[in-house]
Design a protein around this motif. Sequence first.
Motif, PDB file in Angstrom:
ATOM      1  N   SER A 193       0.807  -1.220   0.000  1.00  0.00           N
ATOM      2  CA  SER A 193       0.000   0.000   0.000  1.00  0.00           C
ATOM      3  C   SER A 193       0.837   1.264   0.000  1.00  0.00           C
ATOM      4  O   SER A 193       0.344   2.348  -0.312  1.00  0.00           O
ATOM      5  N   ARG A 194       2.116   1.140   0.339  1.00  0.00           N
ATOM      6  CA  ARG A 194       2.984   2.310   0.402  1.00  0.00           C
ATOM      7  C   ARG A 194       3.666   2.617  -0.930  1.00  0.00           C
ATOM      8  O   ARG A 194       4.398   3.604  -1.046  1.00  0.00           O
ATOM      9  N   TYR A 195       3.444   1.767  -1.914  1.00  0.00           N
ATOM     10  CA  TYR A 195       4.082   1.953  -3.206  1.00  0.00           C
ATOM     11  C   TYR A 195       3.113   2.564  -4.209  1.00  0.00           C
ATOM     12  O   TYR A 195       1.931   2.234  -4.245  1.00  0.00           O
ATOM     13  N   ALA A 196       3.639   3.464  -5.005  1.00  0.00           N
ATOM     14  CA  ALA A 196       2.910   3.905  -6.184  1.00  0.00           C
ATOM     15  C   ALA A 196       3.149   2.858  -7.269  1.00  0.00           C
ATOM     16  O   ALA A 196       4.274   2.392  -7.447  1.00  0.00           O
TER      17      ALA A 196
ATOM     18  N   SER B 105      -1.927   7.282  -2.610  1.00  0.00           N
ATOM     19  CA  SER B 105      -3.000   8.120  -2.069  1.00  0.00           C
ATOM     20  C   SER B 105      -4.323   7.933  -2.812  1.00  0.00           C
ATOM     21  O   SER B 105      -5.349   8.460  -2.394  1.00  0.00           O
ATOM     22  N   GLY B 106      -4.288   7.192  -3.924  1.00  0.00           N
ATOM     23  CA  GLY B 106      -5.509   6.949  -4.675  1.00  0.00           C
ATOM     24  C   GLY B 106      -5.602   7.691  -5.989  1.00  0.00           C
ATOM     25  O   GLY B 106      -6.497   7.427  -6.794  1.00  0.00           O
TER      26      GLY B 106
ATOM     27  N   ASP C  32      -6.077  -3.212  -5.340  1.00  0.00           N
ATOM     28  CA  ASP C  32      -6.716  -3.813  -4.172  1.00  0.00           C
ATOM     29  C   ASP C  32      -5.588  -4.095  -3.181  1.00  0.00           C
ATOM     30  O   ASP C  32      -4.864  -5.088  -3.314  1.00  0.00           O
ATOM     31  N   ASN C  33      -5.435  -3.217  -2.206  1.00  0.00           N
ATOM     32  CA  ASN C  33      -4.321  -3.364  -1.265  1.00  0.00           C
ATOM     33  C   ASN C  33      -4.473  -4.615  -0.399  1.00  0.00           C
ATOM     34  O   ASN C  33      -3.478  -5.177   0.049  1.00  0.00           O
TER      35      ASN C  33
ATOM     36  N   THR D  62      -2.626  -6.369  -5.180  1.00  0.00           N
ATOM     37  CA  THR D  62      -2.773  -6.505  -6.623  1.00  0.00           C
ATOM     38  C   THR D  62      -3.178  -5.178  -7.258  1.00  0.00           C
ATOM     39  O   THR D  62      -3.994  -4.440  -6.692  1.00  0.00           O
ATOM     40  N   VAL D  63      -2.611  -4.930  -8.405  1.00  0.00           N
ATOM     41  CA  VAL D  63      -3.004  -3.775  -9.212  1.00  0.00           C
ATOM     42  C   VAL D  63      -3.506  -4.314 -10.548  1.00  0.00           C
ATOM     43  O   VAL D  63      -3.005  -5.315 -11.053  1.00  0.00           O
TER      44      VAL D  63
END
Length: 121
Positions: free
Chosen positions: A30-33, A54-55, A72-73, A77-78
């Motif tokens: 969740s901390r990665y772009a 940040s979304g 989906d943190n 998965t992205v």
Amino acid sequence: QVQLVESGGGLGQAGGSLRLSCAASGRTFSRYAMGWFRQAPGKEREFVAAHGWSGSTYYADSVKGRFTISRDNAKNTVYLEMNSLKPEDTAVYYCAATSGVRVRADAMDYWGKGTLVTVSS
């Protein structure tokens, strides 16, 4: 260390849709772009879409309105939803992660091995 594994590539038809997934290892996803890039034969790797921690989302002009990036943190998965596919979307698509704020090909910390998308006319 973050490992990224793409899936969902394959053969699509012009006007059709494909959905790519990128599964990430590690507990700090969740901390990665996150970003999607692509490289067509004989061309340089180019930015496709980004999803900040940040979304916020960003898209290349060539895919804006057709592609959607989401994450989906809880599942680490992205995704890249690709609609209204065009033959020029044919490329190897790469997922990448950065702990920084800029999603650029020269700024990513980790890369997946890529998944091939071929769009027939």
